[in-house]
Design an enzyme around this catalytic site. Structure first.
Site, PDB file in Angstrom:
ATOM      1  N   ASN A   7      58.777  -8.379  80.250  1.00 14.04           N
ATOM      2  CA  ASN A   7      57.442  -8.134  80.740  1.00 14.04           C
ATOM      3  C   ASN A   7      56.777  -9.380  80.852  1.00 14.04           C
ATOM      4  O   ASN A   7      56.246  -9.894  79.931  1.00 14.04           O
ATOM      5  CB  ASN A   7      56.598  -7.105  80.042  1.00 14.04           C
ATOM      6  CG  ASN A   7      55.304  -6.934  80.635  1.00 14.04           C
ATOM      7  OD1 ASN A   7      54.934  -7.409  81.543  1.00 14.04           O
ATOM      8  ND2 ASN A   7      54.519  -5.993  80.089  1.00 14.04           N
ATOM      9  N   LYS A  14      56.741 -10.815  77.204  1.00 12.82           N
ATOM     10  CA  LYS A  14      57.128  -9.796  76.145  1.00 12.82           C
ATOM     11  C   LYS A  14      58.797  -9.576  76.524  1.00 12.82           C
ATOM     12  O   LYS A  14      59.056  -9.374  77.673  1.00 12.82           O
ATOM     13  CB  LYS A  14      56.219  -8.528  76.229  1.00 12.82           C
ATOM     14  CG  LYS A  14      55.133  -8.717  75.686  1.00 12.82           C
ATOM     15  CD  LYS A  14      54.252  -7.320  75.419  1.00 12.82           C
ATOM     16  CE  LYS A  14      52.828  -7.764  76.003  1.00 12.82           C
ATOM     17  NZ  LYS A  14      52.105  -6.376  76.397  1.00 12.82           N
ATOM     18  N   ARG A  90      59.538  -5.649  84.428  1.00 15.32           N
ATOM     19  CA  ARG A  90      58.168  -4.950  84.709  1.00 15.32           C
ATOM     20  C   ARG A  90      57.764  -5.882  86.064  1.00 15.32           C
ATOM     21  O   ARG A  90      57.158  -6.765  85.837  1.00 15.32           O
ATOM     22  CB  ARG A  90      57.534  -4.790  83.465  1.00 15.32           C
ATOM     23  CG  ARG A  90      56.254  -4.246  83.961  1.00 15.32           C
ATOM     24  CD  ARG A  90      55.069  -4.435  82.997  1.00 15.32           C
ATOM     25  NE  ARG A  90      53.982  -3.682  83.403  1.00 15.32           N
ATOM     26  CZ  ARG A  90      52.745  -4.171  83.017  1.00 15.32           C
ATOM     27  NH1 ARG A  90      52.531  -5.084  82.203  1.00 15.32           N
ATOM     28  NH2 ARG A  90      51.483  -3.384  83.364  1.00 15.32           N
ATOM     29  N   HIS A 179      50.539   1.548  85.784  1.00 17.72           N
ATOM     30  CA  HIS A 179      50.713   2.177  84.541  1.00 17.72           C
ATOM     31  C   HIS A 179      51.704   3.335  85.091  1.00 17.72           C
ATOM     32  O   HIS A 179      52.013   4.431  84.314  1.00 17.72           O
ATOM     33  CB  HIS A 179      49.698   2.747  83.749  1.00 17.72           C
ATOM     34  CG  HIS A 179      48.592   1.852  82.927  1.00 17.72           C
ATOM     35  ND1 HIS A 179      47.081   2.400  83.096  1.00 17.72           N
ATOM     36  CD2 HIS A 179      48.604   0.636  82.610  1.00 17.72           C
ATOM     37  CE1 HIS A 179      46.563   1.230  82.391  1.00 17.72           C
ATOM     38  NE2 HIS A 179      47.619   0.256  82.058  1.00 17.72           N
ATOM     39  N   LEU A 208      45.067   5.695  77.606  1.00 12.90           N
ATOM     40  CA  LEU A 208      43.936   4.978  77.337  1.00 12.90           C
ATOM     41  C   LEU A 208      44.163   3.931  76.383  1.00 12.90           C
ATOM     42  O   LEU A 208      44.460   3.956  75.252  1.00 12.90           O
ATOM     43  CB  LEU A 208      43.033   5.898  76.657  1.00 12.90           C
ATOM     44  CG  LEU A 208      42.495   7.243  77.249  1.00 12.90           C
ATOM     45  CD1 LEU A 208      41.662   8.039  76.499  1.00 12.90           C
ATOM     46  CD2 LEU A 208      41.735   7.261  78.842  1.00 12.90           C
ATOM     47  N   GLY A 209      44.502   2.636  77.067  1.00 17.33           N
ATOM     48  CA  GLY A 209      44.652   1.303  76.048  1.00 17.33           C
ATOM     49  C   GLY A 209      43.299   0.401  76.293  1.00 17.33           C
ATOM     50  O   GLY A 209      42.400   0.827  76.768  1.00 17.33           O
ATOM     51  N   ASN A 210      43.805  -0.920  76.617  1.00 12.91           N
ATOM     52  CA  ASN A 210      42.813  -1.836  76.944  1.00 12.91           C
ATOM     53  C   ASN A 210      42.756  -1.923  78.109  1.00 12.91           C
ATOM     54  O   ASN A 210      41.232  -1.596  78.699  1.00 12.91           O
ATOM     55  CB  ASN A 210      43.571  -3.357  76.503  1.00 12.91           C
ATOM     56  CG  ASN A 210      42.425  -4.370  76.551  1.00 12.91           C
ATOM     57  OD1 ASN A 210      41.283  -4.193  76.271  1.00 12.91           O
ATOM     58  ND2 ASN A 210      42.876  -5.546  76.484  1.00 12.91           N
ATOM     59  N   GLY A 211      43.686  -1.620  79.042  1.00 14.32           N
ATOM     60  CA  GLY A 211      43.511  -1.186  80.660  1.00 14.32           C
ATOM     61  C   GLY A 211      43.662   0.306  80.383  1.00 14.32           C
ATOM     62  O   GLY A 211      44.381   0.945  79.374  1.00 14.32           O
ATOM     63  N   ARG A 240      37.063  -4.185  81.583  1.00 15.84           N
ATOM     64  CA  ARG A 240      36.711  -3.887  83.078  1.00 15.84           C
ATOM     65  C   ARG A 240      35.899  -3.056  83.275  1.00 15.84           C
ATOM     66  O   ARG A 240      36.108  -1.864  82.643  1.00 15.84           O
ATOM     67  CB  ARG A 240      38.541  -3.605  83.609  1.00 15.84           C
ATOM     68  CG  ARG A 240      39.073  -4.731  83.976  1.00 15.84           C
ATOM     69  CD  ARG A 240      40.477  -4.235  84.522  1.00 15.84           C
ATOM     70  NE  ARG A 240      41.525  -4.574  83.420  1.00 15.84           N
ATOM     71  CZ  ARG A 240      42.886  -4.086  83.343  1.00 15.84           C
ATOM     72  NH1 ARG A 240      43.207  -3.234  84.309  1.00 15.84           N
ATOM     73  NH2 ARG A 240      43.672  -4.320  82.419  1.00 15.84           N
ATOM     74  N   ARG A 285      38.960  -0.186  67.595  1.00 14.27           N
ATOM     75  CA  ARG A 285      38.797  -0.016  66.119  1.00 14.27           C
ATOM     76  C   ARG A 285      37.350  -0.428  65.699  1.00 14.27           C
ATOM     77  O   ARG A 285      36.758  -0.016  64.765  1.00 14.27           O
ATOM     78  CB  ARG A 285      39.785  -0.717  65.316  1.00 14.27           C
ATOM     79  CG  ARG A 285      41.082  -0.299  65.338  1.00 14.27           C
ATOM     80  CD  ARG A 285      42.351  -1.317  65.278  1.00 14.27           C
ATOM     81  NE  ARG A 285      42.691  -2.018  66.294  1.00 14.27           N
ATOM     82  CZ  ARG A 285      43.673  -2.503  66.606  1.00 14.27           C
ATOM     83  NH1 ARG A 285      44.717  -2.348  65.801  1.00 14.27           N
ATOM     84  NH2 ARG A 285      43.897  -3.228  67.925  1.00 14.27           N
ATOM     85  N   GLY A 331      47.143   2.723  73.246  1.00 17.04           N
ATOM     86  CA  GLY A 331      46.525   2.452  72.067  1.00 17.04           C
ATOM     87  C   GLY A 331      45.430   3.056  71.629  1.00 17.04           C
ATOM     88  O   GLY A 331      45.251   3.648  70.602  1.00 17.04           O
ATOM     89  N   GLU A 384      57.019   2.104  77.534  1.00 18.33           N
ATOM     90  CA  GLU A 384      57.345   1.488  78.900  1.00 18.33           C
ATOM     91  C   GLU A 384      58.554   0.766  78.800  1.00 18.33           C
ATOM     92  O   GLU A 384      59.312   0.996  79.611  1.00 18.33           O
ATOM     93  CB  GLU A 384      56.130   0.852  79.263  1.00 18.33           C
ATOM     94  CG  GLU A 384      54.961   1.598  79.786  1.00 18.33           C
ATOM     95  CD  GLU A 384      53.742   0.888  79.739  1.00 18.33           C
ATOM     96  OE1 GLU A 384      53.023   0.297  78.599  1.00 18.33           O
ATOM     97  OE2 GLU A 384      53.192   0.574  80.861  1.00 18.33           O
TER      98      GLU A 384
HETATM   99  P1  ADP Z   1      47.304  -2.623  76.578  1.00 20.99           P
HETATM  100  O1  ADP Z   1      48.736  -2.603  76.762  1.00 20.99           O
HETATM  101  O2  ADP Z   1      46.434  -2.174  77.831  1.00 20.99           O
HETATM  102  O3  ADP Z   1      46.986  -4.137  76.455  1.00 20.99           O
HETATM  103  P2  ADP Z   1      47.183  -1.005  74.493  1.00 20.99           P
HETATM  104  O4  ADP Z   1      47.609   0.471  75.198  1.00 20.99           O
HETATM  105  O5  ADP Z   1      48.126  -1.757  73.538  1.00 20.99           O
HETATM  106  O6  ADP Z   1      46.470  -1.837  75.511  1.00 20.99           O
HETATM  107  O7  ADP Z   1      45.816  -0.824  73.617  1.00 20.99           O
HETATM  108  C1  ADP Z   1      45.251  -1.661  72.957  1.00 20.99           C
HETATM  109  C2  ADP Z   1      44.006  -0.989  72.369  1.00 20.99           C
HETATM  110  O8  ADP Z   1      43.922   0.149  71.766  1.00 20.99           O
HETATM  111  C3  ADP Z   1      43.240  -2.067  71.575  1.00 20.99           C
HETATM  112  O9  ADP Z   1      42.187  -2.951  72.332  1.00 20.99           O
HETATM  113  C4  ADP Z   1      42.199  -0.924  70.907  1.00 20.99           C
HETATM  114  O10 ADP Z   1      41.304  -0.817  71.418  1.00 20.99           O
HETATM  115  C5  ADP Z   1      43.134   0.147  70.866  1.00 20.99           C
HETATM  116  N1  ADP Z   1      43.671   0.601  69.293  1.00 20.99           N
HETATM  117  C6  ADP Z   1      44.706   0.212  68.810  1.00 20.99           C
HETATM  118  N2  ADP Z   1      44.870   0.634  67.527  1.00 20.99           N
HETATM  119  C7  ADP Z   1      43.754   1.574  67.365  1.00 20.99           C
HETATM  120  C8  ADP Z   1      43.246   2.236  66.340  1.00 20.99           C
HETATM  121  N3  ADP Z   1      44.171   2.354  65.188  1.00 20.99           N
HETATM  122  N4  ADP Z   1      42.200   2.916  66.269  1.00 20.99           N
HETATM  123  C9  ADP Z   1      41.426   2.927  67.310  1.00 20.99           C
HETATM  124  N5  ADP Z   1      41.665   2.017  68.476  1.00 20.99           N
HETATM  125  C10 ADP Z   1      42.897   1.416  68.589  1.00 20.99           C
END
Ligand code: ADP
Length: 397
Positions: A7, A14, A90, A179, A208-211, A240, A285, A331, A384
């Site tokens: 990736n 990565k 990827r 995604h 639901l992640g950073n993206g 974003r 967090r 995340g 992924e």
């Molecule tokens: P991406 O792949 O889009 O960079 P991820 O899917 O890895 O993102 O998600 C990262 C996000 O997940 C972090 O920015 C944080 O907001 C959230 N996250 C990770 N661990 C935790 C946790 N234990 N509790 C709450 N939110 C978390």
């Protein structure tokens, strides 16, 4: 066969080495600050401690050389170079050219180049990764796995914008969605868990992640998704904005004395829950902790984030004329019980009931709705890299 999954970003890379038979991760790592001072590679052989090496990495060719060196190191490595049977890459944007993963050849490289203006930050970096791997591993088959491919089944009514149709005809301006590897993996996995036919299930996946993005998967096909031409549309994300009235751009340009590039930078990097929380954090967090301690910015950001997810779920129930399962992943989706509760508690109109005890789960696959809930709600950790390795193996075996 051992599959190397790559990736590649503009300054990071990565990687994971995955055994296609056992699907186990044999080793994984990360190259950071490629082309920037202070670059380093970290590598974690399965079951062992992480090894970090600070070393110059002027370009991606050197990064790939270091990845191979780490994997094949006589003491801390995990495989011989000759054991790497294929590489899965990827690729962020496949435009309308790719509806599934493909073996990389010159035509594929050309087609990825052709859509690079749709993802100017990502596709060129992905191509650099492909070329560096081809140089380092001549003769090893490589596969391109696209973030957009899974969403290519969307009907016209879902992918068209309300713009002059000529923009679609001339420039392919439309919704693509991203995604896709995650939405595909999670929707398939939930059908497996449920013991149901993937081709007769209605699932909403909340990645639901950073993206962040939501998708509606009906009878094994994606019928709608929240990201658009680029990954900026849809949900409120870490930094974003997601959906905004396009007039905001001109308005902010004038008020803040910015040009278009400057406003786009704000929408991509300074907005989302970060901007809404008055720059407290983009990390859930911190936002959860802030919410619980009464921080007004954290409350505003999390409330607005959850409301946007809730609205998308409602619209996808309408798009699919119902829903059987809703899945949370990535995340935030996997690790933030509070966020899931704030969303699912407002889905009572669908006969959905959250099992609050089961919902107290972090990063594990689990049913989080009660036995009498009309729609099943799950946490399904995404993977992924495994999905990329599976597609790669299927094409090269
Ligand atoms: P991406 O792949 O889009 O960079 P991820 O899917 O890895 O993102 O998600 C990262 C996000 O997940 C972090 O920015 C944080 O907001 C959230 N996250 C990770 N661990 C935790 C946790 N234990 N509790 C709450 N939110 C978390």
């Amino acid at each position: 066969m051992k599959i190397l999954v790559i990736n590649c970003g503009s300054s990071s890379l990565k990687f994971q080495l995955i055994d296609s038979d056992s699907e186990a991760v044999i080793g994984k790592g990360l190259c950071e600050r490629i082309g920037i001072d202070g670059s380093q590679i970290s590598f974690t052989p399965a079951g062992k401690d992480k090894i970090t090496k600070v070393t110059p990495m002027p370009d991606h060719n050197e990064a790939i050389r270091l990845v191979i060196e780490a994997i094949t190191d006589p003491e801390t490595g995990v495989a011989q170079l000759s054991e790497i049977g294929a590489v899965g890459h990827r690729i962020v944007h496949g435009g309308e050219n790719f509806t599934s993963s493909v073996i990389i050849n010159d035509d594929v490289i050309k087609a990825i180049e052709e859509v690079s203006d749709l993802a100017p930050l990502h596709n060129p970096a992905n191509l650099i990764g492909i070329r560096a791997c081809q140089k380092a591993m001549p003769g090893v088959p490589m596969v391109a796995v696209f973030d957009t491919a899974f969403h290519q089944t969307m009907p016209e009514e879902a992918y068209l914008y309300g713009l002059p149709y000529s923009y679609y005809e001339k420039y392919k301006v439309r919704r693509y969605g991203f995604h896709g590897t995650s939405h595909s993996y999670v929707s398939k996995r939930v059908a497996e868990i449920e013991g149901k036919d993937y081709n007769s299930l209605k699932t909403i996946v909340c990645h639901l992640g950073n993206g962040a993005s939501v998708s509606a998967v009906k009878n094994g096909k994606c019928v709608d998704t929240s990201m658009g031409l680029t990954p900026l549309e849809g949900l409120i994300m870490g930094t974003r904005s997601g959906d905004v009235d396009p007039s905001v751009l001109e308005f902010i340009e004038q008020k803040e004395g910015l040009d278009t590039k400057g406003v786009m930078n704000v929408l991509n990097k300074k907005s989302g829950v970060f901007g809404l929380s008055s720059d407290l954090s983009s990390d859930f967090r911190d936002l959860e902790a802030g919410y619980k301690s009464g921080n007004a910015g954290a409350k505003r950001a999390v409330d607005t984030f959850c409301y946007r997810v809730l609205k998308y779920i409602g619209s996808y129930v309408a798009a699919m004329d119902g829903v059987d399962t809703i899945c949370f992943t990535a995340g935030v989706g996997e690790n933030a019980p509070m966020v899931r509760e704030m969303i699912v508690d407002r889905l009572g109109y669908l006969g959905i009931k959250l099992d609050k005890e089961a919902n107290n789960v972090h990063g594990e696959e689990r049913l989080i709705s009660t036995a009498d809930s009309k729609v099943k709600v799950y946490v399904v950790p995404t993977n992924e890299e495994l999905a990329i390795a599976r597609d790669t193996y299927a094409l090269v075996k």
